[in-house]
Scaffold this active site. Structure first.
Site, mmCIF file in Angstrom:
data_model
loop_
_atom_site.group_PDB
_atom_site.id
_atom_site.type_symbol
_atom_site.label_atom_id
_atom_site.label_comp_id
_atom_site.label_asym_id
_atom_site.label_seq_id
_atom_site.Cartn_x
_atom_site.Cartn_y
_atom_site.Cartn_z
ATOM 1 N N TYR A 131 0.849 -1.144 0.098
ATOM 2 C CA TYR A 131 0.027 0.004 0.004
ATOM 3 C C TYR A 131 1.005 1.345 -0.042
ATOM 4 C CZ TYR A 131 -3.924 3.292 1.672
ATOM 5 O OH TYR A 131 -4.895 4.093 1.826
ATOM 6 N N HIS B 253 -10.023 8.164 11.073
ATOM 7 C CA HIS B 253 -9.917 6.851 12.148
ATOM 8 C C HIS B 253 -10.171 7.188 13.392
ATOM 9 C CE1 HIS B 253 -7.601 5.543 8.396
ATOM 10 N NE2 HIS B 253 -7.861 4.419 8.959
ATOM 11 N N ASP C 184 -8.947 13.246 8.443
ATOM 12 C CA ASP C 184 -8.817 11.606 9.136
ATOM 13 C C ASP C 184 -9.950 11.176 9.836
ATOM 14 O OD1 ASP C 184 -7.698 9.326 10.382
ATOM 15 O OD2 ASP C 184 -7.273 10.731 12.176
ATOM 16 N N TYR D 173 -11.514 -5.718 6.775
ATOM 17 C CA TYR D 173 -10.171 -5.426 7.444
ATOM 18 C C TYR D 173 -10.510 -4.255 8.405
ATOM 19 C CZ TYR D 173 -5.600 -2.927 7.828
ATOM 20 O OH TYR D 173 -4.905 -2.521 8.239
ATOM 21 N N HIS D 174 -11.267 -3.252 7.972
ATOM 22 C CA HIS D 174 -11.383 -2.094 8.811
ATOM 23 C C HIS D 174 -12.188 -2.304 9.968
ATOM 24 C CE1 HIS D 174 -10.357 -0.782 4.614
ATOM 25 N NE2 HIS D 174 -9.460 0.165 5.215
ATOM 26 N N LYS E 162 -11.789 15.695 16.407
ATOM 27 C CA LYS E 162 -11.064 15.297 15.591
ATOM 28 C C LYS E 162 -10.963 16.158 14.545
ATOM 29 C CE LYS E 162 -10.433 11.323 13.964
ATOM 30 N NZ LYS E 162 -9.160 11.142 13.999
#
Lengths: 334, 668
Positions: free
Chosen positions: B18, B548, B546, B172-173, B542
């Site tokens: 990646y 996450h 981003d 995955y996430h 936040k």
């Protein structure tokens, strides 16, 4: 806080200075007994604010998950577009066990951070029964001195929501299609009939239509059973379908809010005063229970007394303080 | 035929890294080097503005350009990205979701410019918006509009780019967000079902050809450190997918029912402490998805050992690629049939996962399916709860993490001797250069053609025609990423997903040491509240693009559990919004979480705006992947404390926060 500071602070609140409004809200949230007098003084200084005299205090309530925050956000934006300034009190359920809370309402709202005409404060219920936070009632009064429209958003349905009536000129109940329990509450008269009913999440036309029809039926049943406060004054509770995410129905909601505000114009002072009476007595009841009420001569006598005092310029918080002192004096006598 | 023992070697999986950063040209150079090292496929990392539909010249893009990937604003950038790389020979995976339609359109346009017919293109667009709402955060539009983009891309590629994987359903996430293996299985499957049902509902695919669509579905899975269970999870995926495709979609061709997946092994479990251990974790996790032939990954990309410290350098990524090559080419792994067929232990574990996941699939379907469970916050809340449980297990030591909560004493690592040089830093001038390049692009293109293309895009967005056709035309016309996304924003609006934190419940009661620690914190906070008159209020913000949000969520929940009033606004809030909230909410403390590496741009901006608003008395703490030198700089800017992944003891962080509020109160 010295008197001069207080007067200055009150003036700045009335001019919607955000820092001053925020400080004033911090003051009314202060629960230390030694701060009660300061809170009462501040509210008294704000009582005659030009905005507070007119203005519109809108209560928005309903079960969890019906999209109240998103609706509040859409409503506030639309009101701003109509040139009105808006203050929001968002009351969030609190985690009772730890005393902490997660105030997530802002996450569902999208506002312009540079807009001076919009103010949002989140409050935790602090474990109180009845949705409305301890400080919410006072917070609404602070915001009412600064903004044209104050929206107070609370979670709950049924008896627990009686608090909102004390502070709102217009009580708006928000539900979503398929809210069977709300219909039952209405029909059974457990819930007072609100001034306006909103069916939110009306994205699917068919579902929304059915929900509106169901509500009409429930309203008729409730009215037939004589359970009504709103209808007594010649007001037909309208049902508005909205989709807060798509922004539909918001204008219709504002029109209905305005119509209701106009409908109560003549009786507004009475309504607000009777709300203040109830609030003062409710505060007193929470502090000293039924025993406190009967010690001071029972509820009817107290209500009459409260009406008189408030007419004479007393404020609810100070009245409650006064009643407390009198009650404690009766205990001392024995 | 019973296959056992030596046989012809299997073809190895596609090996990817990646990658992408700074600019399209810099990323192109990186790709060429990686291919020269024996990498067999490309995996493009886009920067956050590209992923969320902004150009470099927009305020929200500030500090984020070229940070976590390459910026791609227009056809010129896409051409530069693949300069000298013949697209008819590449197999390109693009981690792109909300703007997947747009990036595929640019890719097709770039291929056509190279003289390559789009029918021969091979690769993958991630295109899984559900997990963006749940975990990764780069969504733009409301769910219905997003699903429409997803299905438009799928129905287009089925005939036009038949070798393309139009979607990579990402479990995955979900694991990165805390999902248990059962949840990972279940929520990936309900996402796939949601997508396939939506494709079916378009009516564009004739009944007889629906198997073709099912056959192009692929998955992007996580592999964690409990590698036997993870291996069984992959076998469970194979069984469950076969069941879903056969029963729900009546696919008769077994080839079209195959569970096709690529993987990226777990980044969540990589540690900042003793980071050299991470390479061992990475290798073990890779075994989970390669060891059993019947459920082997078709493409693998590995993280780098130093990801928890900052951006990996080319050497770090090479080390991970070598691990793949040794497993595939040196060992005898690819010479054997499935090692576990008929094995009772593995089958029993697989069955257990299959049944538990199937129950949860039914639960979500009962609630109206994946989209509904996103909108109500049901899935998000489950993930937040699981992650809180995971973190608690690490904090209490129930889950051993070597070098973190056990065996923490060790020799100093020569690998991190010079920490400054053990990570890659992105040139801070990238932002400005990309803005200049964008301005030049806008000057030289045909303005009338752009206008026309955007008008057509807007028209189609209001109908139910496929958005792919006008998007490809817009790509050729020179439209930018921001222009494409803003046109659709105007038609469809934007969305803010549920944060999942409000209703999340955690288990902290009881009489254990953990419960006692929480009780002590609560008592201290109650004492402080009594002295202050108001409950201490924390704003968790936040800033930046981003998405996450794990860290922010867990801090918010923990702070609530010890008794703070916590205001959490979700992801992607601007510094101005954070300061406005701090002012209006009357908070005592602000916590900022930034994982994209853009802390040096965003934090000083927040501090500056706080000063302008007169909020100098509100302490600010910052959490994120923040190198030491940066932390020192932030502290000089007035930040009270900086937390990084090595600070896993939430109780300690809470204690610090209470101290900060207490000290501030005492000073007033």
């Amino acid at each position: 806080m010295p008197r001069s500071d207080l007067a200055d602070d009150a003036r700045r609140v009335m001019s919607a200075d955000k820092a001053a409004v925020s400080r004033a809200l911090n003051v009314v949230e202060d629960r230390r007994p030694e701060s009660h007098a300061r809170v009462a003084d501040l509210l008294a200084a704000l009582k005659d604010a030009p905005k507070a005299q007119g203005g519109h205090r809108v209560g928005l309530t309903g079960p969890p998950g019906v999209g109240k925050s998103t609706l509040t956000s859409a409503l506030a934006r639309a009101l701003r577009q109509r040139g009105r300034t808006v203050g929001v009190v968002a009351v969030d359920p609190s985690s009772v066990r730890s005393g902490g809370s997660l105030l997530g309402d802002r996450a569902r709202m999208s506002f312009d951070p540079t807009d001076a005409g919009l103010f949002v404060r989140s409050l935790a219920t602090a474990g109180e029964v009845g949705g409305l936070a301890y400080a919410a009632n006072s917070a609404v009064r602070v915001l009412a001195a600064a903004y044209d429209v104050v929206v107070v958003e609370t979670t709950g349905v049924g008896q627990s929501e009686i608090d909102i009536v004390h502070v709102a000129d217009t009580v708006t109940l928000v539900i979503q299609p398929g809210s069977g329990d709300v219909l039952q509450f209405l029909k059974a008269g457990i819930m007072e009939i609100p001034d306006i009913l909103v069916v939110n999440k009306a994205d699917h036309e068919e579902l929304a239509k059915r929900a509106v029809a169901d509500l009409r039926g429930a309203l008729r049943t409730a009215q037939a059973a004589g359970a009504s406060s709103a209808a007594d004054s010649g007001w037909e509770t309208p049902i508005v379908a909205t989709s807060a995410t798509k922004g539909t129905g918001i204008d219709a909601l504002i029109d209905n809010l305005d119509a209701h505000r106009k409908h109560i114009e003549a009786t507004l002072d009475d309504r607000r005063r009777s709300g203040e009476v109830q609030w003062a007595l409710e505060l007193f009841r929470r502090k000293h229970g039924e025993h406190g009420i009967s010690a001071l001569g029972g509820i009817s006598k107290l209500r009459g007394r409260a009406e008189q005092d408030l007419d004479g310029g007393q404020t609810p918080l100070r009245l409650c303080e006064q009643l407390s002192r009198e009650y404690l004096a009766t205990l001392g006598k024995r | 035929m019973a296959e056992y023992g030596r046989r012809e070697r299997d073809k190895p999986w596609i090996m990817r890294t990646y990658a992408g950063h700074s600019t399209a040209a810099a990323s192109n150079e990186l790709y060429r080097t990686n291919l020269a090292k024996g990498q067999t496929g490309l995996s493009v990392a886009f920067d956050l503005p590209t992923q969320t539909g902004y150009d470099a010249d927009e305020p929200l893009a500030r500090g984020e350009v070229g940070k976590v990937g390459t910026p791609i604003s227009h056809l010129g950038d896409m051409r530069a990205l693949f300069e000298g790389l013949p697209l008819d020979q590449m197999n390109t995976s693009m981690t792109i979701n909300a703007t997947a339609v747009w990036l595929l359109s640019l890719y097709i346009a770039a291929a056509e410019d190279q003289g390559v017919d789009h029918h021969v293109l091979r690769g993958t667009t991630q295109n899984d918006i559900i997990k963006e709402y749940l975990s990764r955060g780069t969504y733009i539009f409301p769910p219905a509009a997003s699903m429409r983009l997803t299905t438009d891309l799928i129905t287009y590629t089925v005939d036009e780019v038949p070798k393309w994987n139009p979607i990579n359903i990402c479990s995955y996430h979900l694991q990165e967000a805390g999902a248990t293996p059962t949840q990972e299985l279940a929520y990936a499957l309900v996402t796939a079902i949601g997508v396939l049902d939506a494709v079916k509902a378009t009516g564009r695919i004739p009944d007889g050809e629906f198997g073709k669509v099912v056959g192009r579905m692929s998955f992007f899975v996580n592999a964690g450190i409990r590698f036997i269970e993870e291996m069984c999870k992959m076998r469970a995926f194979v069984e469950l997918w076969d069941r879903v495709t056969q029963e729900r979609y009546k696919v008769t061709d077994p080839k079209e029912r195959r569970f096709r997946y690529g993987i990226q092994v777990n980044s969540l479990g990589l540690t900042e402490q003793q980071p050299e251990n991470n390479i061992i974790r990475i290798v073990l996790e890779m075994l989970a998805v390669t060891l059993s032939k019947d459920a082997r990954a078709r493409a693998i990309q590995l993280p780098a050992w130093n990801e928890a410290l900052g951006l990996p350098r080319p050497w770090d990524q090479q080390w991970s690629l070598r691990a793949q090559q040794i497993l595939a080419y040196e060992t005898d792994l690819l010479e054997y049939a499935d090692l576990f067929t008929g094995g009772e232990v593995v089958q029993a574990k697989t069955n257990e996962l299959v049944e538990a996941a199937w129950d949860e699939v039914q639960e979500v379907l009962k609630r109206g399916g994946a989209v509904e469970a996103v909108e109500t916050g049901y899935i998000k809340q489950k993930l937040v709860e699981s992650n809180a449980a995971r973190l608690r297990a690490i904090e209490t030591g129930d889950q051993v993490v070597v070098g973190v909560n056990k065996y923490v004493e060790g020799e100093p690592s020569p690998l991190t001797e010079n920490l400054e040089e053990a990570i890659l830093t992105v040139d801070p001038e990238v932002d400005a250069r990309q803005r200049e390049a964008l301005a030049r692009w806008k000057e030289t293109r045909d303005g009338a053609a752009v206008k026309k293309a955007l008008a057509e895009l807007r028209r189609v967005a209001k109908t139910d025609e496929s958005i792919m056709v006008p998007s490809i035309a817009a790509a050729h016309a020179g439209v930018t990423t921001g222009e494409w996304a803003h046109t659709l924003r105007e038609v469809w609006g934007e969305y803010r997903a549920p944060t999942g934190v409000s209703g999340a419940t955690t288990k902290t009661s009881g009489t254990g040491a953990a419960a006692k620690a929480v009780e002590r914190l609560r008592n201290r906070l109650h004492d402080l509240e009594a002295r202050m008159g108001r409950r201490p209020k924390l704003l968790v913000g936040k800033p930046g693009l981003d998405g996450h949000s794990n860290g922010a969520e867990q801090i918010a929940i923990k702070a609530r559990d010890v008794g703070f009033d916590v205001v959490y606004e979700g992801i992607r809030v601007s510094p101005a919004q954070i300061v406005a909230s701090a002012l209006e909410e009357g908070v005592h403390l602000i916590g900022l979480s930034i994982l994209s590496g853009s802390h040096l741009a965003l934090v000083p901006e927040v501090m500056q705006k706080l000063r302008e608003a007169g909020l100098t008395d509100v302490p600010v703490v910052v959490g994120g992947i923040i190198p030491d030198a940066d932390a020192a700089r932030l502290r000089r800017e007035g930040v009270a404390a900086v937390y990084t992944p090595k600070d896993f003891e939430l109780d300690q962080i809470m204690s610090d926060l209470i101290d900060l509020v207490d000290r501030q109160h005492a000073a007033e």
